[in-house]
Design a protein around this motif. Sequence first.
Motif, PDB file in Angstrom:
ATOM      1  N   ILE A 124      12.431   1.068  -2.854  1.00  0.00           N
ATOM      2  CA  ILE A 124      11.402   1.850  -3.625  1.00  0.00           C
ATOM      3  C   ILE A 124       9.942   1.476  -3.213  1.00  0.00           C
ATOM      4  N   TYR A 125       9.288   2.193  -2.110  1.00  0.00           N
ATOM      5  CA  TYR A 125       7.950   1.948  -1.750  1.00  0.00           C
ATOM      6  C   TYR A 125       6.987   2.987  -2.290  1.00  0.00           C
ATOM      7  N   ARG A 126       5.922   2.523  -2.722  1.00  0.00           N
ATOM      8  CA  ARG A 126       4.870   3.541  -2.994  1.00  0.00           C
ATOM      9  C   ARG A 126       3.581   2.933  -2.875  1.00  0.00           C
ATOM     10  N   LYS A 127       2.651   3.772  -2.839  1.00  0.00           N
ATOM     11  CA  LYS A 127       1.114   3.513  -2.683  1.00  0.00           C
ATOM     12  C   LYS A 127       0.592   2.841  -3.728  1.00  0.00           C
ATOM     13  N   GLY A 128      -0.192   1.933  -4.025  1.00  0.00           N
ATOM     14  CA  GLY A 128      -0.895   1.528  -5.022  1.00  0.00           C
ATOM     15  C   GLY A 128      -1.736   2.545  -6.045  1.00  0.00           C
ATOM     16  N   LYS A 129      -1.894   2.173  -7.201  1.00  0.00           N
ATOM     17  CA  LYS A 129      -2.969   3.082  -7.951  1.00  0.00           C
ATOM     18  C   LYS A 129      -4.145   3.140  -7.136  1.00  0.00           C
ATOM     19  N   LYS A 130      -4.632   2.062  -6.948  1.00  0.00           N
ATOM     20  CA  LYS A 130      -6.014   2.054  -6.224  1.00  0.00           C
ATOM     21  C   LYS A 130      -5.792   0.539  -5.249  1.00  0.00           C
ATOM     22  N   ASP A 169       0.740  -0.986   3.891  1.00  0.00           N
ATOM     23  CA  ASP A 169      -0.171  -0.385   2.579  1.00  0.00           C
ATOM     24  C   ASP A 169       0.451   0.199   1.714  1.00  0.00           C
ATOM     25  N   GLU A 170       1.782  -0.591   1.326  1.00  0.00           N
ATOM     26  CA  GLU A 170       2.610  -0.106   0.255  1.00  0.00           C
ATOM     27  C   GLU A 170       3.167  -1.075  -0.668  1.00  0.00           C
ATOM     28  N   TRP A 171       3.483  -0.849  -1.551  1.00  0.00           N
ATOM     29  CA  TRP A 171       4.352  -1.782  -2.597  1.00  0.00           C
ATOM     30  C   TRP A 171       5.830  -1.486  -2.553  1.00  0.00           C
ATOM     31  N   TYR A 172       6.362  -2.556  -2.833  1.00  0.00           N
ATOM     32  CA  TYR A 172       7.956  -2.318  -3.063  1.00  0.00           C
ATOM     33  C   TYR A 172       8.184  -2.904  -4.662  1.00  0.00           C
ATOM     34  N   LEU A 173       9.154  -2.100  -4.938  1.00  0.00           N
ATOM     35  CA  LEU A 173       9.567  -2.511  -6.553  1.00  0.00           C
ATOM     36  C   LEU A 173      10.673  -3.623  -6.389  1.00  0.00           C
ATOM     37  N   HIS A 174      10.549  -4.583  -7.397  1.00  0.00           N
ATOM     38  CA  HIS A 174      11.542  -5.350  -7.266  1.00  0.00           C
ATOM     39  C   HIS A 174      11.813  -5.887  -9.046  1.00  0.00           C
ATOM     40  N   LEU A 175      12.776  -5.544  -9.638  1.00  0.00           N
ATOM     41  CA  LEU A 175      12.801  -5.904 -11.111  1.00  0.00           C
ATOM     42  C   LEU A 175      13.339  -7.420 -11.152  1.00  0.00           C
ATOM     43  N   PHE A 176      13.704  -8.014 -10.167  1.00  0.00           N
ATOM     44  CA  PHE A 176      13.774  -9.486 -10.517  1.00  0.00           C
ATOM     45  C   PHE A 176      12.827 -10.137  -9.473  1.00  0.00           C
TER      46      PHE A 176
END
Length: 546
Positions: free
Chosen positions: A127-133, A157-164
Amino acid sequence: MKQTKRYLDGIVYQIYPRSFADSNGDGIGDIPGIVSKLDYLKGLGVSIIWLSPVYPTPNADFGYDISDYCSINPEFGTLEDMDRLIAEAGRRSIKIIMDLVVNHTSDEHPWFKASKDKDSPYHDYYIYRKGKKPGVPPNNWTSNFGGPAWEYVPSLDEWYLHLFSKKQPDLNWHNPKVLEEVEAILRFWLDRGIYGFRCDVINQIYKESLDDGKWKPWLIGQEHYLMKEGNHEILRRLHEDVFSRYDCMTVGETYDVDYANARRFLDGELDMVFQFDTMGADKRLLPIFVRKHWKKRFKKTLVEWEKQVDWNAVYFENHDQKRSISRFVNPRYRDLGAKMLATLLLTLRGTPFIYQGEEIGMADFHRPFKKKEFKDPVNFWLYGLLRKLGFGEKRSLRYVNNMNRDHARLPMQWSNSPAAGFSSNQATWLPVNDDYKSYNVKIESEDPNSILSYYKKLIALRKSDPALVRGSFEAIDTSSDIFAYYRLNDGNIRFVLVNLSDRRVVLPRSISEMRGKVLLSNYEGAGFTFKKFLRPYESLIVELTA
Ligand code: NOJ
């Protein structure tokens, strides 16, 4: 169809392989070590073993960060060792279930490595996404292991999700390829003779949206991913495509599950779920705060879950929880208290899950862990946070130790040899508890009054008595110190009566007027007919008579 499933009559024993039995003297448990203890497990009466993860892993979360789903952690052995374990267990009529960790992989899994190329099909496995800014993550979610649930990858230039931890990137269950991959993994192991899976944090794999979460002091964002419709759909698919085609069982680790969702999970998705309410009975607000008055909640959660679902996964311990006797029992009455908890564990309606060492009354480490002794990654984060919030060193350590998972992961105590017979090496990965000379398998096997001997009697009784397994469950209303219930089957009535407290408790008239024969008690020679009071932690399983 379900009624023929063997888990209904079975007893599950959870092994945390790193801490169970070390065969090669490296201070870390392994699969040949487990094989060497199968006769012990058979003698105890176990029918199913749940293995915490045995796959290759960089150990950022001791195996709950998997870098290859179809192979074995070299610290634990080889695929051949695993095949031998399955075969040797099978020869003793013991089935093996594995841990299925598919909310996330390790960041060292080849899929994740490949995902860092935007053009690779693996990019969409996560789950990669761009940052809010610039410099700001896509949303405000926080991770179970502290801090934001997002990690920035500069090259993308993206963030990935990690719930842990950031070494456990979440898989993208919106991508059908992920489902396909997981189904292939399931078949790989089921075809090798595995009997099923304990499904790690399975009620949060599907992120319905990535909107900001409501502010909370703990775990922001859950309302967007806990038990969403898509989650149920995925589980239905896995069941239909794979589980329903094998003789197998599944149990879901379903954090914070409510009754309605549990019933849905149990209807064509999973065979059992672990509820968390009972584990919260002695917690206040956050898991680091301990509540002294836990009995009422403890009993209420157990009774309510018995009412609300058909079949429970009953547990008081696992590798994430402190030892039950250290939570619920006055140390003065350690043996009686351990036997009292065992009585509940094996007579509530559901499949009992015994955690390694619970059957010999293993306790938390004899003193609080020092910072330099921590192994669990959660401790480092939590300690740092508490210090940052201004708590002193001592108090921070105390809070961390209130939920420190290292307590449950101490080496199994097999004998009074050095390192408790767990390893030939005294430098074990976590220290051996101080009490190993009085609480170990060898010494308890030789003592007819030990906790272990009580477990054996209790398991034998359960196995010989259909009322204790399949019988319906009916609790009776009593004060919070007393836990009393009937198990009814084909006209046979069993009555289970337990004192949850360390005090003598007077029985209400409704009970003290009953008559019956004691089938098992943790007090030698205990009677039941016209019983007036219960002694500390006294527990009885009774066959009622007219
Ligand atoms: C639940 C497991 O039981 C725990 O040990 C682990 O840290 C998390 N899930 C993440 O996989």
